[in-house]
Design an enzyme around this catalytic site. Structure first.
Site, short mmCIF file in Angstrom:
data_model
loop_
_atom_site.label_atom_id
_atom_site.label_comp_id
_atom_site.label_asym_id
_atom_site.label_seq_id
_atom_site.Cartn_x
_atom_site.Cartn_y
_atom_site.Cartn_z
N SER A 89 0.84 -1.19 0.00
CA SER A 89 0.00 0.00 0.00
C SER A 89 0.88 1.24 0.00
O SER A 89 2.01 1.21 0.52
CB SER A 89 -0.90 0.02 1.24
OG SER A 89 -1.57 1.26 1.37
N TYR B 108 -1.66 -0.91 10.37
CA TYR B 108 -1.86 -1.27 8.96
C TYR B 108 -0.67 -0.82 8.11
O TYR B 108 -0.11 -1.62 7.34
CB TYR B 108 -3.14 -0.62 8.45
CG TYR B 108 -3.35 -0.81 6.96
CD1 TYR B 108 -3.80 -2.02 6.46
CD2 TYR B 108 -3.10 0.24 6.06
CE1 TYR B 108 -3.99 -2.20 5.09
CE2 TYR B 108 -3.30 0.06 4.70
CZ TYR B 108 -3.74 -1.16 4.22
OH TYR B 108 -3.91 -1.33 2.87
#
Length: 320
Positions: free
Chosen positions: A192, A205
């Site tokens: 990401s 995350y």
């Protein structure tokens, strides 16, 4: 011009040359990896020649499903792995009917323990797997401070690490030996943009995604000579269920648009945003860090994400 002025002029010229060289060293590869290479040449990797089968985790919707469709379009048979058996069967039939390829499914919950990988091993034994897409992952319901998200869900830390990190390492360990044995194979790890820019209020995350980048990078160094291509893909916002973005835009494309763009970078970039607008976002943030300072950039991102958190909490309050 006296001697001192001449020396200063020479030193100034050297300094300018060094700065120019460093800029070119950073900018030119970025232009090739994100613009010239994908746009003009596209990927030179023939995925169909890597093996008969592709394995995709987290494949019932979003980016995972889009990768499954594109790989099926290229003629690969598929093993789709996700949690919901009903969804897996629906997607398998949809893709199998459209592209005329064999599609198998395995239902496992990647937040579970190591026993799930034995199930995957048993059900893929004997398959010539040439492509592995490690896509499965979980994120926060909304941006939140570390202690608050832990207190709200005591299992959260274990689950997010299991789904975002253990899945990548265990699946790679499962399928890479076969690739090394035949000296060809592709592993695509979905990371990401959160893993390469400041990302407060999503700290766990973003840290798991930073792991994916580092793991992919070092693994590529280890196994490039064995004919293995390992790529870490770093999407920004994509219109998926995870992002909760319903309406696609230039900066939040459909999964199909994103994956087609990302696949064009395979063999060109080992670390990639996969999509030019996302690459530009990374570039802007890194430029802001370099020019205005890392703390300024961090505070800027914090303010933006904190505003997102406030909106999410207001929506939750209304629903209750």
């Amino acid at each position: 011009m006296d001697e001192n002025s001449r020396v200063l002029s020479i030193l100034g010229g050297i300094a300018i040359s060094i700065v120019g060289f460093q800029i070119c060293r950073k900018v030119l590869p970025w232009i090739y990896s994100n613009m010239l290479g994908p746009q003009l040449c596209g990927s030179s990797v023939n995925l169909a020649k890597m093996g008969d089968w592709a394995v995709i985790t987290g494949s019932t919707d979003g980016i995972g499903k889009a990768y499954a469709r594109e790989l099926a379009r290229k003629g690969l048979k598929l093993v789709l792995i996700s949690r919901s058996l009903d969804k897996l069967k629906t997607v398998a039939k949809e893709i199998g009917d459209e592209f005329g390829v064999e599609v198998r499914v395995i239902d496992v919950d990647f937040t579970a323990g190591a026993e799930i990988y034995e199930k995957i091993r048993e059900q893929t034994t004997g398959l010539d797997v040439g492509v592995l897409v490690n896509n499965v992952g979980i994120s926060y319901d909304h941006p939140e401070y570390f202690l608050d998200c832990c207190q709200a869900d005591p299992k959260f830390l274990r689950n997010i690490v299991s789904a975002n990190i253990h899945s990548v390492t265990h699946m790679t360990a499962l399928f890479m030996p076969g690739m090394v044995a035949k000296r060809k194979g592709v592993i695509i790890n979905i990371s990401s943009t959160a893993g390469v820019i400041p990302n407060p209020l999503l700290s766990v995350y973003s840290s798991t995604k930073a792991f994916v980048n580092k793991f992919s990078d070092d693994l590529q160094t280890e196994y490039k000579s064995k004919g293995i291509i390992i790529q870490s893909v770093q999407p920004g916002f994509v219109a998926t269920n995870m992002s909760k973005i319903r309406k696609p835009s230039v900066f939040a494309p459909t999964p199909e648009t994103y994956v087609k763009s990302a696949l064009a970078t395979l063999g060109i970039a080992t670390q990639t945003a996969g999509y030019l607008p996302h690459a530009l976002l990374q570039l802007v943030i890194h430029f802001t860090e370099a020019v205005l300072g890392e703390q300024f950039a961090r505070n800027l991102v914090l303010k933006s994400i904190a505003d997102t958190r406030k909106r999410a909490l207001r929506r939750q309050a209304k629903q209750q």
